[in-house]
Scaffold this active site. Structure first.
Site, PDB file in Angstrom:
ATOM      1  N   TYR A  61       0.858  -1.191   0.000  1.00  0.00           N
ATOM      2  CA  TYR A  61       0.000   0.000   0.000  1.00  0.00           C
ATOM      3  C   TYR A  61       0.882   1.224   0.000  1.00  0.00           C
ATOM      4  CZ  TYR A  61      -4.910  -1.146   0.211  1.00  0.00           C
ATOM      5  OH  TYR A  61      -6.171  -1.516  -0.130  1.00  0.00           O
ATOM      6  N   GLU A  63      -0.636   4.635  -0.399  1.00  0.00           N
ATOM      7  CA  GLU A  63      -1.552   5.787  -0.527  1.00  0.00           C
ATOM      8  C   GLU A  63      -0.802   7.074  -0.244  1.00  0.00           C
ATOM      9  OE1 GLU A  63      -5.049   5.272   1.870  1.00  0.00           O
ATOM     10  OE2 GLU A  63      -5.787   3.656   0.597  1.00  0.00           O
ATOM     11  N   ASP A 212      -7.831  14.831 -24.033  1.00  0.00           N
ATOM     12  CA  ASP A 212      -7.715  13.395 -23.717  1.00  0.00           C
ATOM     13  C   ASP A 212      -7.040  12.749 -24.930  1.00  0.00           C
ATOM     14  OD1 ASP A 212      -8.034  10.685 -23.522  1.00  0.00           O
ATOM     15  OD2 ASP A 212     -10.136  10.746 -22.920  1.00  0.00           O
ATOM     16  N   THR A 238      -4.433   7.305 -21.562  1.00  0.00           N
ATOM     17  CA  THR A 238      -4.147   5.958 -21.078  1.00  0.00           C
ATOM     18  C   THR A 238      -2.668   5.698 -21.365  1.00  0.00           C
ATOM     19  OG1 THR A 238      -4.803   5.078 -23.213  1.00  0.00           O
ATOM     20  CG2 THR A 238      -6.450   4.992 -21.457  1.00  0.00           C
ATOM     21  N   LYS A 241      -2.124   2.172 -24.956  1.00  0.00           N
ATOM     22  CA  LYS A 241      -2.469   2.150 -26.383  1.00  0.00           C
ATOM     23  C   LYS A 241      -1.189   2.419 -27.183  1.00  0.00           C
ATOM     24  CE  LYS A 241      -7.321   3.458 -25.684  1.00  0.00           C
ATOM     25  NZ  LYS A 241      -7.521   4.141 -24.392  1.00  0.00           N
ATOM     26  N   ARG A 247      -1.758  -1.370 -18.760  1.00  0.00           N
ATOM     27  CA  ARG A 247      -3.074  -0.723 -18.732  1.00  0.00           C
ATOM     28  C   ARG A 247      -3.092   0.290 -17.598  1.00  0.00           C
ATOM     29  NH1 ARG A 247      -5.811  -3.392 -22.213  1.00  0.00           N
ATOM     30  NH2 ARG A 247      -7.565  -2.018 -21.968  1.00  0.00           N
TER      31      ARG A 247
END
Ligand code: DSN
Length: 434
Positions: A61, A63, A212, A238, A241, A247
């Site tokens: 973790y 965060e 975007d 993203t 691509k 991803r």
């Protein structure tokens, strides 16, 4: 064994521990290795990127952000995330990067939440014209919590800019609606986006410009598409691509105040713990994008797309806007045969080892599950080192399969088998990255 060498090496251990899942992964590796991937939003990552994802970083973790975490033991995670951010900024020549979004849609969610209040208006291109789910669809957060207004394409066939963005109409929409944000960047738009023009209109109507660039990010980094900077206030993308990474999502900006708001909107606004194994893989992919050979890759993606569009046109398929400037094309199948649908074409081509997706074309009279078009893209086949002459071969295969499908089930079955074998033979000469 799967034909995909990276998957093969990972599977050796997995096969002993969980043969059921190992077999399914092996089958997918074989599918990817033996078929031609023309889905415009997909790619094949390098072994280095793949390996970074499958590491102990998933156990942690983290965060918060580097130097300001809510958990101990983050020293290596801080270093990895810092490298990922620095490489992202170097790729896009900008000052601030948030590498934590789990996906492009979540990057868009955070960007919108950072800059707008619920109920605020934003302007975008609607999904059916090439936009994205997270650009204002009613069933998505963007349409539920904000108020989208959509700007049009040129729908008049006689117009020289037919099916391209109608910048004058966009200006009118924005001056009337006075949106808080103006969005550009699309999922199925084959032409150059003029970011400077968007910025001028955003300034005129008092909006922030958000680009975007999920589809074209790799082309931008390779210097093959105009950059959204310095025009856009916020850039989302993203990473899987044309950037050829794991991803995930990424948000970029040049303004410190905006960057602070975005950081808060990603965590704790939209997400909890970042996927540190994915962030490490993003860093590895960004490192690859910064190498000179990535420029060559981007150039070849576009050369292949133009070659595929031209070869299809010579067989009486119509690409919307008359062709492509980028990595994708939207093929209006009705020009070849009025009875052809996107749904049939997707299914028939998949049966022959050519993977694509049905896609509405602008003003499509058919519903989204049927459509009159397919979207084809060249990022994945270019990674595989296919060149222009292979695009001509692929166009010929596509036409053979679709013609056979129109002729009936028996013709389709035998032609699919023939093409599938030819596809597999070509794929065997161009193995996936190892
Ligand atoms: N679903 C993606 C695409 O295929 O274009 C967009 O996020």
């Amino acid at each position: 064994m799967a034909h995909d060498p990276i998957t093969n090496s990972i599977l050796t251990l997995l096969r002993q521990r969980d043969p059921q899942i190992a077999d399914l992964i092996a089958a997918e590796g074989k599918r990817q290795a033996t078929t031609i991937e023309l889905i415009a939003s997909e790619n094949h990552v390098s072994a280095a990127v793949m390996h970074a994802m499958g590491t102990c970083l998933t156990n942690k973790y983290a965060e918060g952000y580097p130097g300001a975490r809510y958990y101990g033991g983050c020293v290596h995670h801080d270093a990895i995330e810092t490298i990922a951010r620095e490489r992202a900024c170097a790729m896009f020549n900008c000052k601030f990067a948030n590498v934590q979004p789990h996906s492009g849609a979540q990057a868009n969610q955070a960007a919108m939440m950072a800059m707008m209040e619920p109920g605020d208006t934003f302007a975008s291109l609607v999904l059916k014209d090439g936009g994205h789910l997270s650009h204002g669809m009613k069933i998505n957060f963007s349409g539920r919590f904000f108020k989208p207004v959509h700007y049009p394409l040129h729908y008049d066939k006689a117009h020289p800019e037919f099916e391209r963005i109608d910048y004058d109409a966009m200006r009118k929409v924005c001056l009337e609606a006075r949106p808080k944000m103006l969005l550009c960047g699309y999922s199925a738009y084959p032409r150059i986006i003029d970011f400077a023009k968007f910025r001028a209109i955003a300034d005129e109507c008092g909006a922030l410009l958000m680009a975007d660039v999920a589809h074209i990010a790799g082309l931008i980094v390779a210097g093959q598409h105009l950059s959204p900077f310095p025009h856009a206030h916020i850039v989302t993308t993203t990473t899987h691509k044309t950037l050829r990474g794991p991803r995930g999502g990424l948000i970029l900006s040049n303004d410190e105040e905006i960057a602070k708001k975005i950081d808060k909107a990603v965590f704790p606004g939209a997400q909890g713990g970042p996927l540190m194994h994915i962030i490490a893989a993003k860093a590895v992919a960004f490192g690859e994008c910064l190498r000179p050979e990535f420029k060559t890759y981007g150039e070849q993606v576009i050369r292949n797309a133009k070659a595929l569009a031209a070869a299809l046109a010579s067989r009486h398929y119509r690409c919307t806007t008359g062709g492509t400037d980028n990595h994708l094309m939207l093929v209006d199948l009705r020009a070849r045969d009025a009875n052809l649908t996107g749904a049939d074409a997707e299914k028939w081509l998949e049966g022959a080892g050519i993977v694509s997706n049905k896609n509405g074309i602008p003003d499509d009279p058919r519903p989204p599950r049927v459509t009159s078009g397919i979207r084809l893209g060249t990022p994945a086949v270019t990674t595989r080192n296919f060149r222009e002459d292979h695009m001509a071969t692929i166009a010929a295969w596509i036409d053979r399969v679709l013609a056979a499908g129109l002729a009936g089930e028996t013709a389709l079955a035998s032609e699919s088998e023939r093409v599938r074998n030819e596809v597999a033979a070509l794929c065997a000469q161009f193995p996936l990255p190892a």
